[in-house]
Design a protein around this motif. Structure first.
Motif, short mmCIF file in Angstrom:
data_model
loop_
_atom_site.label_atom_id
_atom_site.label_comp_id
_atom_site.label_asym_id
_atom_site.label_seq_id
_atom_site.Cartn_x
_atom_site.Cartn_y
_atom_site.Cartn_z
N GLY A 368 0.61 -1.25 -0.09
CA GLY A 368 0.12 0.10 0.27
C GLY A 368 0.89 1.35 -0.01
N MET A 373 -0.91 4.90 0.36
CA MET A 373 -1.91 4.61 1.75
C MET A 373 -1.57 5.36 2.99
SD MET A 373 -3.25 0.77 1.13
CE MET A 373 -4.26 0.69 2.73
N GLN A 424 -6.23 -0.94 -0.73
CA GLN A 424 -7.10 -0.18 -1.31
C GLN A 424 -6.99 -0.59 -2.66
OE1 GLN A 424 -6.66 2.67 2.19
NE2 GLN A 424 -6.94 3.75 0.26
N TYR A 446 -10.46 5.41 0.50
CA TYR A 446 -10.17 4.56 -0.68
C TYR A 446 -10.70 4.97 -1.99
CZ TYR A 446 -14.89 2.64 -0.57
OH TYR A 446 -16.29 2.34 -0.53
#
Length: 559
Positions: A368, A373, A424, A446
């Motif tokens: 991520g 993220m 995500q 997301y």
């Protein structure tokens, strides 16, 4: 400097529970990982480090293992694992497994036997002690809160658990325990895995006199760490492990080692020492820890961060090898912690990647991270799943009467669940992670931040990581070049050079959210400065003196 494939690799850490769910039960699994191998190949990484997938009651998300040669039901089967290994190898990717042998689960067959009686043949597989004058054997606190000793009625003794009470510590003084571990490691290596990341491996040797630890602040328990971190026989045990197992295979090893310094790092990773390839140290991710450790976070400064990273770069420059990382399954998200996840979100994510990947060592990307993220802030403590967070909250709020809001703020900043929300993948429900109810909630952002979106945008964080990885593959200087820090006193700029033979690269990274002036130091001269990579559209051609934009990163080849 000896060349080795693991020095030239980029590692991608997968936390399987949160990576990709293939069957709709809300939990990531091995078939989910198989479905994303092409994505990882596209990114360009070389090695997948798989957090534990072994059979486990899951008290500490799989770091409590009940059977080392079996797969957790929620993750799939051994056939799935074999398919994953084959699928990775077919794509030229290697797989490194997590080795968790400081402790097992209390549901492991060895412990079930060990607790039956004092003369059971397995008694000595774990560390048992009688109480002292009606008190605990020592005053040590567990890493997860509470005492490190658990009373067991059956034999009227206590067993040691440096982590959860469902994670009893194995007794490495017992040669049989060591042999069992070596046989298990051999079994996995014969299956074809490519190495081990070793969980808290510098905890396996304890001071056998078991002294009390020092009590700090309003702590109820003592800090026993100097009696179990880097203990008296640690090097002997690791050299034995190397001789019995690791030396027989061409594999990569990395030891997670809280409380290790650069001098010790050299002992663990020195070429002639025959222990490990590299260690994970924690000094740089401890910046900003307050008097109560990470749960009393304070502002950190760049000079401290640079000082620590440079100390390790210099310390292991000639012998040994560094691991480079900003975050993992136990740390908050890099862009939220060291960057600016608001106004300069994308720029600071790319800057952090540049700063790390251009240093000397093996870079690790945590799942991520390559799509940017961020940390999460769940409204209620009930939305959190991490044992460490829940224990801390309970102790702070219910026992010490601290303000719940303040405690939640610390969790938002430093809690481990920041790293454990599902990857995500797209903007569909649950970010494409699962068709069911995820085991932990998805980060609500997301829709803006997801893999599908960044894959389509050639200027995205993902494509930037891809380019950094490519640079490492094409330029030996990135792997083997000498590191030198410049402007160590700057609180805004992290700059350094890499040198290999006649070649020199300059790396300039701004950690500031305003523009900063950069002057090239006198000792660096160039006829032509060629920009190799940068996170803004344009890069200055003349670099004697220029304005560095907020969170700007620039890498120049000085000709």
């Amino acid at each position: 400097m000896e060349k080795a494939w693991w020095k030239e690799s980029v590692v991608y850490q997968i936390y399987p529970r949160s990576f990709m769910d293939s069957n709709g039960d809300g939990i990531g699994d091995l078939r989910g990982i198989i479905s994303k191998l092409d994505y990882l190949k596209e990114l360009g990484i070389d090695v997948i480090w798989l957090s534990p997938v072994y059979k486990s009651p899951n008290d500490d998300n799989g770091y409590d293992i009940s059977d080392y040669q079996n797969i957790m039901d929620e993750f799939g089967t051994m056939e799935d694992f074999d398919e994953l290994l084959q699928g990775a190898h077919d794509r030229g990717l290697k797989i490194v497994m997590d080795l968790v042998v400081n402790h097992s689960s209390d549901e492991h067959a060895w412990f079930a036997e060990s607790r039956k009686s004092k003369d059971n043949p397995y008694r000595d597989y774990y560390i048992w002690k009688p109480g002292k004058d009606g008190e605990l054997p020592t005053n040590w606190g567990s890493v997860f809160g509470g005492s490190a000793w658990q009373y067991d009625e059956a034999t009227d003794e206590y067993y040691l658990h440096l982590f959860s009470k469902k994670q009893p510590d194995l007794n490495w003084e017992n040669k049989k325990v060591r042999q069992e571990v070596y046989e298990m490691m051999t079994w996995w290596l014969d299956k074809g895995i490519d190495g081990f990341r070793m969980d808290v491996i510098n905890f396996i040797s304890k001071d056998n006199s078991y002294p009390d630890g020092e009590v700090h602040g309003d702590n109820k328990y003592g800090d026993g760490s100097k009696y179990f971190m880097n203990g008296p026989r640690i090097h002997e045990f690791l050299q034995e492990m190397n001789k019995e197992v690791l030396s027989k295979y061409d594999v990569m090893t990395v030891g997670e080692m809280p409380g290790v310094n650069a001098e010790q790092g050299k002992l663990y990773t020195g070429t002639e020492r025959n222990e490990l390839n590299m260690v994970f140290q924690f000094e740089h991710v401890d910046v900003g820890n307050g008097p109560g450790g990470k749960w009393t976070p304070q502002p950190w400064n760049l000079t401290e961060l640079k000082g620590i990273l440079a100390k390790w770069q210099y310390g292991l420059a000639e012998d040994g090898w560094n691991s480079l990382y900003w975050n993992n399954h136990d740390q908050p998200r890099a862009v939220s912690r060291f960057g600016n996840d608001k106004e300069y979100y994308e720029k600071s994510a790319k800057m952090l990647a540049t700063c790390l990947h251009m240093m000397k060592g093996t870079p690790y990307i945590y799942q991520g991270e390559e799509i940017g993220m961020t940390n999460v802030a769940f409204e209620s403590i009930d939305d959190y799943r991490d044992l460490e967070i829940l224990n801390m909250y309970n102790e702070a709020v219910n026992e010490l009467g601290k303000d719940p809001n303040e405690v939640m703020q610390a969790i938002y900043k430093r809690g481990r669940d920041n790293a454990r929300t599902p990857v995500q993948w797209d903007d569909t429900e649950n970010a494409g992670f699962t068709t069911g109810t995820p085991w932990i909630n998805v980060n609500p952002n997301y829709k803006e931040i997801n893999a599908e979106k960044v894959l389509q945008d050639s200027n995205s964080i993902f494509h930037y990581y891809k380019k950094l990885i490519q640079l490492r593959k094409e330029n030996e200087i990135v792997v083997y070049g000498k590191f030198d820090l410049i402007y160590e006193d700057s609180e805004q700029v992290f700059a350094y050079t890499r040198t290999l033979g006649d070649e020199k690269w300059l790396v300039v990274c701004s950690f500031a959210d305003e523009s900063v002036n950069f002057e090239l130091p006198d000792h660096l001269s160039y006829k032509e400065a060629e920009c190799v990579i940068g996170n803004y559209e344009d890069a200055p051609q003349k670099i004697d003196s220029f304005e560095l934009k907020p969170y700007q990163a620039l890498v120049y080849k000085l000709n």
